[in-house]
Design an enzyme around this catalytic site. Structure first.
Site, PDB file in Angstrom:
ATOM      1  N   TRP A   1       3.095   5.149  14.592  1.00 35.72           N
ATOM      2  CA  TRP A   1       2.843   4.343  13.386  1.00 35.72           C
ATOM      3  C   TRP A   1       1.912   5.026  12.396  1.00 35.72           C
ATOM      4  O   TRP A   1       0.904   5.607  12.783  1.00 35.72           O
ATOM      5  CB  TRP A   1       2.195   3.032  13.823  1.00 35.72           C
ATOM      6  CG  TRP A   1       1.568   2.243  12.709  1.00 35.72           C
ATOM      7  CD1 TRP A   1       0.316   2.404  12.199  1.00 35.72           C
ATOM      8  CD2 TRP A   1       2.171   1.180  11.975  1.00 35.72           C
ATOM      9  NE1 TRP A   1       0.101   1.491  11.182  1.00 35.72           N
ATOM     10  CE2 TRP A   1       1.224   0.728  11.037  1.00 35.72           C
ATOM     11  CE3 TRP A   1       3.428   0.543  12.018  1.00 35.72           C
ATOM     12  CZ2 TRP A   1       1.471  -0.320  10.145  1.00 35.72           C
ATOM     13  CZ3 TRP A   1       3.675  -0.495  11.133  1.00 35.72           C
ATOM     14  CH2 TRP A   1       2.708  -0.908  10.214  1.00 35.72           C
TER      15      TRP A   1
ATOM     16  N   ASN B   1       0.034   3.899   8.405  1.00 37.09           N
ATOM     17  CA  ASN B   1      -0.009   3.182   7.134  1.00 37.09           C
ATOM     18  C   ASN B   1      -0.758   4.020   6.106  1.00 37.09           C
ATOM     19  O   ASN B   1      -0.355   5.170   5.876  1.00 37.09           O
ATOM     20  CB  ASN B   1      -0.464   1.718   7.269  1.00 37.09           C
ATOM     21  CG  ASN B   1      -1.769   1.439   7.963  1.00 37.09           C
ATOM     22  OD1 ASN B   1      -1.863   1.551   9.167  1.00 37.09           O
ATOM     23  ND2 ASN B   1      -2.787   1.034   7.220  1.00 37.09           N
ATOM     24  N   ASP B   2      -1.788   3.505   5.456  1.00 44.16           N
ATOM     25  CA  ASP B   2      -2.362   4.151   4.264  1.00 44.16           C
ATOM     26  C   ASP B   2      -2.630   5.656   4.394  1.00 44.16           C
ATOM     27  O   ASP B   2      -3.145   6.111   5.418  1.00 44.16           O
ATOM     28  CB  ASP B   2      -3.746   3.564   3.928  1.00 44.16           C
ATOM     29  CG  ASP B   2      -3.807   2.072   4.063  1.00 44.16           C
ATOM     30  OD1 ASP B   2      -2.764   1.436   4.212  1.00 44.16           O
ATOM     31  OD2 ASP B   2      -4.941   1.549   4.041  1.00 44.16           O
TER      32      ASP B   2
ATOM     33  N   TRP C   1       0.964  -1.249  14.340  1.00 47.06           N
ATOM     34  CA  TRP C   1      -0.440  -1.082  13.982  1.00 47.06           C
ATOM     35  C   TRP C   1      -1.342  -1.294  15.206  1.00 47.06           C
ATOM     36  O   TRP C   1      -1.117  -2.197  15.996  1.00 47.06           O
ATOM     37  CB  TRP C   1      -0.784  -2.088  12.882  1.00 47.06           C
ATOM     38  CG  TRP C   1      -2.139  -1.915  12.273  1.00 47.06           C
ATOM     39  CD1 TRP C   1      -2.443  -1.163  11.191  1.00 47.06           C
ATOM     40  CD2 TRP C   1      -3.370  -2.524  12.702  1.00 47.06           C
ATOM     41  NE1 TRP C   1      -3.790  -1.250  10.914  1.00 47.06           N
ATOM     42  CE2 TRP C   1      -4.377  -2.079  11.827  1.00 47.06           C
ATOM     43  CE3 TRP C   1      -3.712  -3.388  13.741  1.00 47.06           C
ATOM     44  CZ2 TRP C   1      -5.716  -2.477  11.944  1.00 47.06           C
ATOM     45  CZ3 TRP C   1      -5.044  -3.780  13.865  1.00 47.06           C
ATOM     46  CH2 TRP C   1      -6.028  -3.326  12.973  1.00 47.06           C
TER      47      TRP C   1
ATOM     48  N   PHE D   1     -10.861   3.042   9.897  1.00 50.39           N
ATOM     49  CA  PHE D   1     -10.034   2.505   8.819  1.00 50.39           C
ATOM     50  C   PHE D   1     -10.039   3.465   7.624  1.00 50.39           C
ATOM     51  O   PHE D   1     -10.629   4.539   7.657  1.00 50.39           O
ATOM     52  CB  PHE D   1     -10.549   1.122   8.406  1.00 50.39           C
ATOM     53  CG  PHE D   1      -9.959  -0.020   9.222  1.00 50.39           C
ATOM     54  CD1 PHE D   1      -9.341   0.192  10.441  1.00 50.39           C
ATOM     55  CD2 PHE D   1     -10.033  -1.335   8.738  1.00 50.39           C
ATOM     56  CE1 PHE D   1      -8.799  -0.872  11.172  1.00 50.39           C
ATOM     57  CE2 PHE D   1      -9.496  -2.397   9.452  1.00 50.39           C
ATOM     58  CZ  PHE D   1      -8.876  -2.172  10.666  1.00 50.39           C
TER      59      PHE D   1
ATOM     60  N   ARG E   1     -14.504  -2.894   2.997  1.00 48.97           N
ATOM     61  CA  ARG E   1     -13.812  -1.678   3.461  1.00 48.97           C
ATOM     62  C   ARG E   1     -13.224  -0.800   2.373  1.00 48.97           C
ATOM     63  O   ARG E   1     -13.193  -1.137   1.223  1.00 48.97           O
ATOM     64  CB  ARG E   1     -12.706  -2.070   4.446  1.00 48.97           C
ATOM     65  CG  ARG E   1     -11.613  -2.944   3.885  1.00 48.97           C
ATOM     66  CD  ARG E   1     -10.560  -3.195   4.975  1.00 48.97           C
ATOM     67  NE  ARG E   1      -9.527  -4.108   4.540  1.00 48.97           N
ATOM     68  CZ  ARG E   1      -9.581  -5.432   4.673  1.00 48.97           C
ATOM     69  NH1 ARG E   1     -10.625  -6.005   5.241  1.00 48.97           N
ATOM     70  NH2 ARG E   1      -8.590  -6.186   4.245  1.00 48.97           N
ATOM     71  N   ASP E   2     -12.726   0.341   2.866  1.00 47.90           N
ATOM     72  CA  ASP E   2     -11.929   1.320   2.113  1.00 47.90           C
ATOM     73  C   ASP E   2     -12.732   2.048   1.035  1.00 47.90           C
ATOM     74  O   ASP E   2     -12.400   1.980  -0.166  1.00 47.90           O
ATOM     75  CB  ASP E   2     -10.679   0.648   1.502  1.00 47.90           C
ATOM     76  CG  ASP E   2      -9.843  -0.091   2.538  1.00 47.90           C
ATOM     77  OD1 ASP E   2      -9.997   0.217   3.742  1.00 47.90           O
ATOM     78  OD2 ASP E   2      -9.045  -0.972   2.158  1.00 47.90           O
TER      79      ASP E   2
ATOM     80  N   GLU F   1      -7.880  -4.525  -1.501  1.00 51.87           N
ATOM     81  CA  GLU F   1      -8.068  -3.414  -0.554  1.00 51.87           C
ATOM     82  C   GLU F   1      -7.917  -2.098  -1.320  1.00 51.87           C
ATOM     83  O   GLU F   1      -7.400  -2.068  -2.436  1.00 51.87           O
ATOM     84  CB  GLU F   1      -7.003  -3.454   0.545  1.00 51.87           C
ATOM     85  CG  GLU F   1      -6.969  -4.744   1.345  1.00 51.87           C
ATOM     86  CD  GLU F   1      -5.938  -4.715   2.473  1.00 51.87           C
ATOM     87  OE1 GLU F   1      -6.309  -5.063   3.600  1.00 51.87           O
ATOM     88  OE2 GLU F   1      -4.772  -4.360   2.225  1.00 51.87           O
TER      89      GLU F   1
HETATM   90  C1  FRU Z   1      -4.563  -1.493   3.858  1.00 51.68           C
HETATM   91  C2  FRU Z   1      -5.495  -1.695   5.034  1.00 51.68           C
HETATM   92  C3  FRU Z   1      -6.901  -1.266   4.663  1.00 51.68           C
HETATM   93  C4  FRU Z   1      -7.488  -0.952   5.995  1.00 51.68           C
HETATM   94  C5  FRU Z   1      -6.330  -0.349   6.731  1.00 51.68           C
HETATM   95  C6  FRU Z   1      -6.302  -0.643   8.199  1.00 51.68           C
HETATM   96  O1  FRU Z   1      -3.250  -1.251   4.175  1.00 51.68           O
HETATM   97  O2  FRU Z   1      -5.458  -3.027   5.454  1.00 51.68           O
HETATM   98  O3  FRU Z   1      -7.612  -2.231   3.928  1.00 51.68           O
HETATM   99  O4  FRU Z   1      -8.566  -0.074   5.902  1.00 51.68           O
HETATM  100  O5  FRU Z   1      -5.165  -0.859   6.127  1.00 51.68           O
HETATM  101  O6  FRU Z   1      -5.279   0.047   8.835  1.00 51.68           O
END
Ligand code: FRU
Length: 501
Positions: A37, A39-40, A64, A96, A167-168, A220
Site C-alpha cells: 500500500w 498513499n501520500d 493502510w 505520517f 499533522r502534515d 490535511e
Molecule cells: C492524508 C493523510 C494525512 C496523514 C496520512 C496518513 O491522506 O490522512 O493527513 O498524515 O494520510 O497516512
C-alpha cells in the site's frame, strides 16, 4: 532443471519477481511501489542530482496501516528506483506525512563532515488506546548518506500541542525571513498554523490561516509555495494548498488552493475567504507535494497521490495499491478572474515518447479510420479542435468489450466519464462523471491526455484545468476514437505518442 534452480533463485533475488511491473493495471510511467500500500507522497526533495520520492507506505500489506516512509530515487522524475523503507514505524509510533529539506548550512547540527545533510520533518502518530486519545506531534530524522539511512532525532518530538489531530508539516527555507518555515494542519479546526525556526528543532508560532474556502471535511497536507507568474519568471505569488477529506469537489478527498502573499510570517489571501479554487477537478489527486531544493531557475514541480479515500482500499490492483500522478510543473496565470494555478506534465515525459500518430484535418470519419491502427494503453494524446457548434465532442479511450472512458467537452464544461469504463462496482463512489468549467474565450479547444493503463490525467487549455481519474478497463480495451454530437468540428489536430515504460 535442478542445476538451473540456484540460477533462477539468484535472478529472482537480483531482479525481484519476474514481470513485477507488468500486471494488467500497473502504470508504466507513473511511480507505484513494487508491492503493498501507498498513499501520500512525502518529503519530495532534489539533492545532488537525485530526486527523492518518499511516500506513505505499509510494508506489511495492501491496505493502510503500519505507516512508514517508503523511498524511491530518480535522476529524471520518470525512472524510479525503489529503495528500502526510509523511516519505519517504531515503538508504536507511525510515520505520517511530512517533508524533507536540504540543510545546506548545518543549522540543525545534524550534518557531518561540513557537508549538507537531509532532514525529514514528519508527523509521529501514536494511535489511541483504552482511556488514551491518539497523539500527533512533529518530529525530525536526518541522513548523511543521500537518504540511504536515517536516524530519528533523540529529542523528538520537536512540536507537541498534545492534540490527536495536528499533522502534515510542510517545511521549506524562507528567503524573506531567513529561517525555516512550517505550514501544518489543525484538521478539525480548518486551520493552517505557520511556524518559524532557525534550527528545525525549536519552533515559534507566527500566524494562522483559516477557516476559509471549503470546510466540508478535515484539512490535511497543507502546502505553502512560491509560484512564478506565467511569462514573468521573476515575479511570484504564494499559493497555500490544502487537502480536504471528505468534502472534496467530486466527493471524498480533494484539494483547494488560495492565492496570496507571504511576508515570511503570515499568508494573506488575495481573494475573499468564501472563494474556493480547486487544484484538480477529478476524483483521484490528493495530498500533492512540491519538491524542495529544486535546481535554481527551475519551476516548482508537484506530485500527488492518485487515489481517493472513498475507495482507495478497494481498488482492484495487486500486489500493490496506490500510485503517484505525473510530476507537474506549476505556474500562475493571470486571468479575468484573478491568478490561477496552471499545471503541465514536466518536459522529461517527452523523452519517453515512442511510436507516433499524427493527423490534421476536418473529416472525423477519416480520422477514426486512421486511428484504428493506434492500439496503446500507455500514451500521451495532444489535440486541438475548433468545435463549430458541436454540442459535445471529445475522445473515447481504452475502448473495448462494450466499455470505454469518455473525455469530452460540452456546455462549456470539460468532463471525464468513467461510469462505463470497466470494473467500477467495488465502491458505490467509483462510477463517476467529473466535470470542470472551462475558461472562456479561447478557441480552439486544446488538451493533453495522459493514459497509463489504469490512470487518466487531462490537462485542458494549457493546464488551467487538470482532471485526474482512475479506471479499470477490460483486458485488451485499447481502441481510441474521436466523436461529436451535433455540429461539425473543424481543424482537428491530434498527436498521439506511445509512452515507453
Ligand atoms: C492524508 C493523510 C494525512 C496523514 C496520512 C496518513 O491522506 O490522512 O493527513 O498524515 O494520510 O497516512
Amino acid at each position: 532443471m535442478l542445476r538451473l534452480a540456484p540460477l533462477l533463485f539468484v535472478w529472482i533475488c537480483a531482479f525481484g519477481q519476474p514481470n513485477a511491473y507488468d500486471q494488467p493495471y500497473r502504470p508504466q510511467y507513473h511511480f507505484s511501489p513494487r508491492v503493498d500500500w501507498t498513499n501520500d507522497p512525502n518529503g519530495l526533495v532534489y539533492f545532488d542530482g537525485e530526486y527523492h520520492l518518499f511516500y506513505q507506505y505499509n510494508p506489511f500489506g495492501d491496505v493502510w496501516g503500519h505507516m512508514s516512509w517508503g523511498h524511491a530515487v530518480s535522476r529524471d522524475m520518470m525512472h524510479w528506483q525503489e529503495l528500502p523503507v526510509a523511516l519505519p514505524e517504531e515503538n508504536g509510533i507511525m510515520i505520517f506525512t511530512g517533508s524533507t529539506v536540504v540543510d545546506e548550512g548545518n543549522t540543525s547540527g545534524f550534518c557531518a563532515n561540513g557537508k549538507p545533510c537531509l532532514v525529514a520533518v514528519y508527523t509521529g502518530h501514536t494511535p489511541g488506546a483504552a482511556g488514551r486519545p491518539a497523539l500527533q506531534t512533529q518530529n525530525l530524522a536526518y541522513s548523511n548518506d543521500h537518504g540511504r539511512t536515517w536516524t530519528k532525532y533523540s529529542g523528538n518530538p520537536v512540536l507537541n500541542l498534545h492534540l490527536s489531530d495536528f499533522r502534515d508539516p510542510h517545511v521549506f527555507w524562507s528567503n524573506a525571513a531567513r529561517r525555516w518555515t512550517m505550514a501544518v494542519a489543525l484538521p478539525d479546526d480548518h486551520k493552517v498554523l505557520i511556524y518559524g525556526s532557525g534550527n528545525l528543532k525549536t519552533w515559534e508560532r507566527l500566524s494562522e490561516f483559516g477557516p476559509a474556502g471549503a470546510t466540508g471535511g478535515q484539512w490535511e497536507c497543507p502546502i505553502l509555495m512560491e509560484i512564478p507568474l506565467e511569462g514573468k519568471p521573476r515575479q511570484t505569488r504564494w499559493v497555500l494548498k490544502v487537502g480536504l477529506n471528505p468534502g472534496g469537489l467530486q466527493g471524498g478527498s480533494g484539494e483547494q488552493y488560495f492565492v496570496g502573499r507571504f511576508d515570511g510570517a503570515r499568508f494573506a489571501n488575495d481573494n475573499p475567504p468564501s472563494a474556493t479554487l480547486w487544484t484538480d477537478y477529478g476524483k483521484d489527486c490528493y495530498c500533492a507535494l512540491p519538491f524542495n531544493g529544486m535546481p535554481r531557475g527551475e519551476a516548482p514541480v508537484m506530485i500527488g497521490w492518485m487515489n481517493n479515500w472513498q475507495y482507495a482500499a478497494q481498488v482492484p490492483t495487486q500486489p500493490w495499491r496506490g500510485q503517484m500522478t505525473i510530476p507537474r510543473r506549476l505556474h500562475l496565470k493571470s486571468t479575468t478572474e484573478g491568478l490561477r494555478l496552471v499545471q503541465e506534465p514536466v518536459d522529461a515525459l517527452q523523452r519517453l515518447r515512442g511510436s507516433h500518430f499524427a493527423w490534421h484535418g476536418d473529416d472525423m470519419a477519416e480520422l477514426n479510420r486512421a486511428l484504428a491502427a493506434v492500439r496503446w494503453s500507455s500514451f500521451e494524446l495532444r489535440s486541438a479542435v475548433v468545435p463549430d457548434g458541436a454540442g459535445e465532442l471529445g475522445w473515447r479511450l481504452l475502448a473495448g468489450g462494450g466499455k470505454s472512458v469518455t473525455v469530452g467537452f460540452g456546455a462549456g464544461q470539460l468532463f471525464v466519464d468513467r461510469t462505463h469504463s470497466g470494473i467500477a462496482d467495488f465502491s458505490k463512489d467509483f462510477p463517476a462523471r467529473t466535470s470542470a468549467p472551462l475558461p472562456k474565450g479561447r478557441a480552439p479547444l486544446e488538451f493533453t491526455i495522459l493514459v497509463d493503463r489504469s490512470t487518466v490525467e487531462v490537462f485542458a487549455q494549457g493546464g488551467q484545468v487538470a482532471m485526474t481519474n482512475l479506471v479499470y478497463p477490460p483486458a485488451g480495451a485499447q481502441a481510441l476514437e474521436f466523436y461529436s454530437v451535433g455540429g461539425k468540428p473543424r481543424r482537428i489536430g491530434v498527436d498521439v505518442w506511445e509512452l515507453k515504460p
